[in-house]
Design a protein around this motif. Structure first.
Motif, PDB file in Angstrom:
ATOM      1  N   SER A   1       0.837  -1.204   0.000  1.00  0.00           N
ATOM      2  CA  SER A   1       0.000   0.000   0.000  1.00  0.00           C
ATOM      3  C   SER A   1       0.869   1.250   0.000  1.00  0.00           C
ATOM      4  CB  SER A   1      -0.925   0.008   1.221  1.00  0.00           C
ATOM      5  OG  SER A   1      -1.875  -1.025   1.150  1.00  0.00           O
ATOM      6  N   ALA A   2       1.962   1.202   0.779  1.00  0.00           N
ATOM      7  CA  ALA A   2       2.877   2.344   0.806  1.00  0.00           C
ATOM      8  C   ALA A   2       3.554   2.531  -0.543  1.00  0.00           C
ATOM      9  CB  ALA A   2       3.920   2.147   1.899  1.00  0.00           C
ATOM     10  N   ALA A   3       3.954   1.430  -1.187  1.00  0.00           N
ATOM     11  CA  ALA A   3       4.585   1.537  -2.506  1.00  0.00           C
ATOM     12  C   ALA A   3       3.622   2.132  -3.529  1.00  0.00           C
ATOM     13  CB  ALA A   3       5.068   0.165  -2.969  1.00  0.00           C
ATOM     14  N   ALA A   4       2.358   1.690  -3.490  1.00  0.00           N
ATOM     15  CA  ALA A   4       1.372   2.234  -4.425  1.00  0.00           C
ATOM     16  C   ALA A   4       1.205   3.737  -4.213  1.00  0.00           C
ATOM     17  CB  ALA A   4       0.036   1.517  -4.238  1.00  0.00           C
TER      18      ALA A   4
ATOM     19  N   SER B   1      -0.129  -7.041   8.528  1.00  0.00           N
ATOM     20  CA  SER B   1      -0.089  -5.610   8.855  1.00  0.00           C
ATOM     21  C   SER B   1      -1.416  -5.022   9.303  1.00  0.00           C
ATOM     22  CB  SER B   1       0.425  -4.827   7.641  1.00  0.00           C
ATOM     23  OG  SER B   1      -0.372  -5.084   6.499  1.00  0.00           O
ATOM     24  N   ALA B   2      -2.284  -5.845   9.874  1.00  0.00           N
ATOM     25  CA  ALA B   2      -3.543  -5.312  10.391  1.00  0.00           C
ATOM     26  C   ALA B   2      -3.379  -4.958  11.872  1.00  0.00           C
ATOM     27  CB  ALA B   2      -4.661  -6.327  10.183  1.00  0.00           C
ATOM     28  N   ASP B   3      -4.458  -4.710  12.548  1.00  0.00           N
ATOM     29  CA  ASP B   3      -4.565  -4.377  13.969  1.00  0.00           C
ATOM     30  C   ASP B   3      -4.376  -2.872  14.190  1.00  0.00           C
ATOM     31  OD1 ASP B   3      -5.282  -4.962  16.540  1.00  0.00           O
ATOM     32  OD2 ASP B   3      -3.314  -5.688  17.159  1.00  0.00           O
ATOM     33  N   HIS B   4      -4.672  -2.457  15.418  1.00  0.00           N
ATOM     34  CA  HIS B   4      -4.703  -1.038  15.749  1.00  0.00           C
ATOM     35  C   HIS B   4      -3.318  -0.412  15.787  1.00  0.00           C
ATOM     36  CE1 HIS B   4      -8.912  -1.521  16.700  1.00  0.00           C
ATOM     37  NE2 HIS B   4      -8.634  -2.445  17.605  1.00  0.00           N
ATOM     38  N   SER B   5      -2.321  -1.151  16.265  1.00  0.00           N
ATOM     39  CA  SER B   5      -1.036  -0.511  16.544  1.00  0.00           C
ATOM     40  C   SER B   5       0.123  -1.451  16.283  1.00  0.00           C
ATOM     41  CB  SER B   5      -0.992  -0.046  18.009  1.00  0.00           C
ATOM     42  OG  SER B   5      -1.191  -1.144  18.891  1.00  0.00           O
ATOM     43  N   ARG B   6       1.254  -0.851  15.904  1.00  0.00           N
ATOM     44  CA  ARG B   6       2.548  -1.522  15.816  1.00  0.00           C
ATOM     45  C   ARG B   6       3.594  -0.601  16.427  1.00  0.00           C
ATOM     46  NH1 ARG B   6       2.025  -5.951  12.214  1.00  0.00           N
ATOM     47  NH2 ARG B   6      -0.151  -6.522  12.534  1.00  0.00           N
TER      48      ARG B   6
ATOM     49  N   ARG C   1      -5.155   1.946  10.142  1.00  0.00           N
ATOM     50  CA  ARG C   1      -5.502   3.276   9.648  1.00  0.00           C
ATOM     51  C   ARG C   1      -4.451   3.795   8.668  1.00  0.00           C
ATOM     52  NH1 ARG C   1      -4.992   7.003  13.351  1.00  0.00           N
ATOM     53  NH2 ARG C   1      -5.999   8.526  11.975  1.00  0.00           N
ATOM     54  N   ALA C   2      -3.168   3.535   8.950  1.00  0.00           N
ATOM     55  CA  ALA C   2      -2.109   3.986   8.053  1.00  0.00           C
ATOM     56  C   ALA C   2      -2.179   3.260   6.718  1.00  0.00           C
ATOM     57  CB  ALA C   2      -0.747   3.779   8.711  1.00  0.00           C
ATOM     58  N   ASN C   3      -2.437   1.953   6.754  1.00  0.00           N
ATOM     59  CA  ASN C   3      -2.586   1.206   5.498  1.00  0.00           C
ATOM     60  C   ASN C   3      -3.715   1.782   4.659  1.00  0.00           C
ATOM     61  OD1 ASN C   3      -0.590  -0.547   6.371  1.00  0.00           O
ATOM     62  ND2 ASN C   3      -2.026  -2.103   7.096  1.00  0.00           N
ATOM     63  N   ALA C   4      -4.856   2.016   5.312  1.00  0.00           N
ATOM     64  CA  ALA C   4      -6.006   2.559   4.588  1.00  0.00           C
ATOM     65  C   ALA C   4      -5.691   3.938   4.019  1.00  0.00           C
ATOM     66  CB  ALA C   4      -7.217   2.630   5.518  1.00  0.00           C
ATOM     67  N   ALA C   5      -4.926   4.738   4.762  1.00  0.00           N
ATOM     68  CA  ALA C   5      -4.573   6.072   4.272  1.00  0.00           C
ATOM     69  C   ALA C   5      -3.660   5.991   3.057  1.00  0.00           C
ATOM     70  CB  ALA C   5      -3.907   6.878   5.381  1.00  0.00           C
ATOM     71  N   HIS C   6      -2.674   5.099   3.084  1.00  0.00           N
ATOM     72  CA  HIS C   6      -1.815   4.922   1.907  1.00  0.00           C
ATOM     73  C   HIS C   6      -2.657   4.578   0.675  1.00  0.00           C
ATOM     74  CE1 HIS C   6       2.157   4.212   4.257  1.00  0.00           C
ATOM     75  NE2 HIS C   6       2.280   5.308   3.538  1.00  0.00           N
ATOM     76  N   ARG C   7      -3.601   3.660   0.852  1.00  0.00           N
ATOM     77  CA  ARG C   7      -4.435   3.273  -0.294  1.00  0.00           C
ATOM     78  C   ARG C   7      -5.361   4.415  -0.716  1.00  0.00           C
ATOM     79  NH1 ARG C   7      -4.520  -1.566   2.825  1.00  0.00           N
ATOM     80  NH2 ARG C   7      -6.570  -1.057   3.685  1.00  0.00           N
TER      81      ARG C   7
ATOM     82  N   LYS D   1       7.099  -0.597  11.062  1.00  0.00           N
ATOM     83  CA  LYS D   1       7.556   0.743  11.450  1.00  0.00           C
ATOM     84  C   LYS D   1       8.253   1.451  10.297  1.00  0.00           C
ATOM     85  CE  LYS D   1       9.947  -1.348  14.578  1.00  0.00           C
ATOM     86  NZ  LYS D   1       9.850  -2.710  14.006  1.00  0.00           N
ATOM     87  N   PHE D   2       8.755   0.678   9.338  1.00  0.00           N
ATOM     88  CA  PHE D   2       9.449   1.218   8.172  1.00  0.00           C
ATOM     89  C   PHE D   2       8.557   1.272   6.926  1.00  0.00           C
ATOM     90  CE2 PHE D   2      12.662  -0.935  10.784  1.00  0.00           C
ATOM     91  CZ  PHE D   2      13.665   0.021  10.868  1.00  0.00           C
ATOM     92  N   ALA D   3       7.266   0.962   7.055  1.00  0.00           N
ATOM     93  CA  ALA D   3       6.435   0.730   5.879  1.00  0.00           C
ATOM     94  C   ALA D   3       6.482   1.888   4.882  1.00  0.00           C
ATOM     95  CB  ALA D   3       4.991   0.451   6.298  1.00  0.00           C
ATOM     96  N   SER D   4       6.343   3.108   5.355  1.00  0.00           N
ATOM     97  CA  SER D   4       6.275   4.214   4.408  1.00  0.00           C
ATOM     98  C   SER D   4       7.610   4.447   3.715  1.00  0.00           C
ATOM     99  CB  SER D   4       5.800   5.491   5.106  1.00  0.00           C
ATOM    100  OG  SER D   4       5.202   6.373   4.168  1.00  0.00           O
ATOM    101  N   VAL D   5       8.722   4.362   4.452  1.00  0.00           N
ATOM    102  CA  VAL D   5      10.022   4.563   3.804  1.00  0.00           C
ATOM    103  C   VAL D   5      10.368   3.389   2.892  1.00  0.00           C
ATOM    104  CG1 VAL D   5      11.510   3.582   5.622  1.00  0.00           C
ATOM    105  CG2 VAL D   5      12.355   5.415   4.156  1.00  0.00           C
TER     106      VAL D   5
END
Length: 399
Positions: free
Chosen positions: A20-23, A49-54, A155-161, A347-351
């Protein structure tokens, strides 16, 4: 009637945390030339990569990881500014060091110091004064790092998408890949019974990485395990809010770790167990023994966090033999890049998403990713005899 497009500049295979971050990062420049496909429904909970927090942290055992973690904080900030929302919540991180451990505290502290990361050592009295929620004996000390915290994972995954689509990308769920073939200078991907063409590909398929790579004649020595976290219905939740309670890790293999209250009315804690599974045949049933171990640890060491089990939740982790990521161009295929999170990548997903895009567009990454090459000795299928559990798992856990 307009026929749906089947030709793009980029196809991203897998739309979990890394895909999702790559897209998203590709779509910032390529817009509608990006197609993302996911074997299950978008936002599913079958993967990693689901759940509320990492956990997000700067505490790592070598300088390359620390610097990459510093880059991840910068990239998350840039993504948050674009989304107009917050996904990283700094709570502080406390790492508890028992007298006997399988890890090297010196490696962590030396690496952080070399990268300018602030931290402080806490003795037993300091721990009791700063964090009275914990109950440890006097032979336990801790290292506190103020920038540690959590990322709002789902929430972060959904935001990337969401932002990828805002930028014009096409994202499709329930599209399992059944073939990848070279097509001139590009690739033809068969997914969900349809064919798509693209000049370049991202493979970010998590536990199903080898299912995608096999079409390119490659297999990596990976191991998939089922892990779990448990939420406890403490009667004292206010004492474990993000402003009052840190993320924490017991620094030893098969470790315990935990979070402040976030996303559910319970205190989240877990213990690594590394139970190998087939990702297509796992049961999703939590391990009762693991749940009891975590409950006993909380009752003894964080007693006011303890309470009835609210629920336990399982996820998958994908291990490499050396516990380091794969983040590189696929050998023999300069138009294909692949990422494997090696149990601790969220923790590194976006980078990582940004780096995958850089590797495809320019062949070079702005960060040092030399440690994550395909051709390192430990990733050769003929030499990877065992998995050396070194580093930390996806939730901030030792793996």
């Amino acid at each position: 009637m307009t026929q749906a497009r089947n030709s793009f500049d980029y196809i991203v295979i897998g739309l979990g945390g890394l895909g999702s971050a790559a897209a998203y990062w590709l779509s910032r420049e390529a817009g509608r030339e990006v197609l993302g496909i996911e074997r299950f429904e978008l936002g599913h909970e079958r993967g990693e990569s689901a759940d509320h927090s990492r956990i997000i942290r700067l505490t790592y055992h070598n300088t390359q990881y620390v610097r990459f973690a510093q880059a991840s904080y910068r990239t998350w900030t840039e993504m948050e500014e674009d989304a107009g929302d917050q996904f990283v919540i700094k709570t502080g991180e406390v790492n508890f060091w028992p007298a006997e451990t399988t890890l090297s505290e010196e490696s962590y502290n030396t690496s952080m110091a070399a990268c300018g990361v602030p931290f402080e050592r806490l003795d037993a009295n300091d721990i009791r004064r700063r964090f009275p929620q914990f109950r440890f004996t006097d032979d336990i000390h801790a290292v506190y790092q103020p920038d540690g915290g959590l990322v709002a994972a789902s929430r972060a995954n959904a935001a990337h998408r969401r932002m990828a689509r805002r930028n014009g990308a096409t994202l499709l769920g329930n599209m399992p890949v059944t073939a990848i073939r070279q097509n001139g200078s590009g690739y033809r991907v068969t997914a969900g019974g349809r064919e798509y063409e693209a000049g370049k590909l991202v493979i970010a398929a998590g536990p199903w990485t080898n299912d995608a790579l096999k079409h390119l004649g490659i297999r990596l020595p990976l191991r998939v395990t089922q892990e779990q976290v448990t939420y406890f219905a403490s009667p004292h939740l206010e004492e474990f809010a993000p402003g009052r309670f840190p993320v924490w890790i017991w620094m030893i293999l098969d470790n315990f770790y935990g979070f402040p209250v976030y996303g559910a009315n319970g205190v989240k804690a877990a213990r690594d167990r590394f139970a190998p599974v087939d990702p297509d045949r796992r049961s999703f049933i939590p391990d009762g023994g693991n749940e009891r171990d975590v409950s006993a640890f909380l009752e003894r060491h964080i007693p006011r966090a303890h309470g009835p089990v609210l629920y336990s939740r399982t996820c998958l982790l994908t291990h490499t033999p050396d516990a380091d990521f794969v983040l590189d161009t696929v050998p023999g295929h300069p138009g294909v890049v692949c990422a494997v999170g090696a149990t601790h990548a969220f923790k590194f997903a976006s980078v990582i998403g940004k780096t995958l895009g850089e590797l495809l567009k320019t062949g070079r990454a702005s960060e040092d990713v030399s440690l994550f090459r395909f051709d390192r000795p430990s990733m050769r299928a003929d030499t990877a005899q065992s998995f050396q559990i070194e580093g930390f798992g996806e939730h901030g856990t030792v793996s």
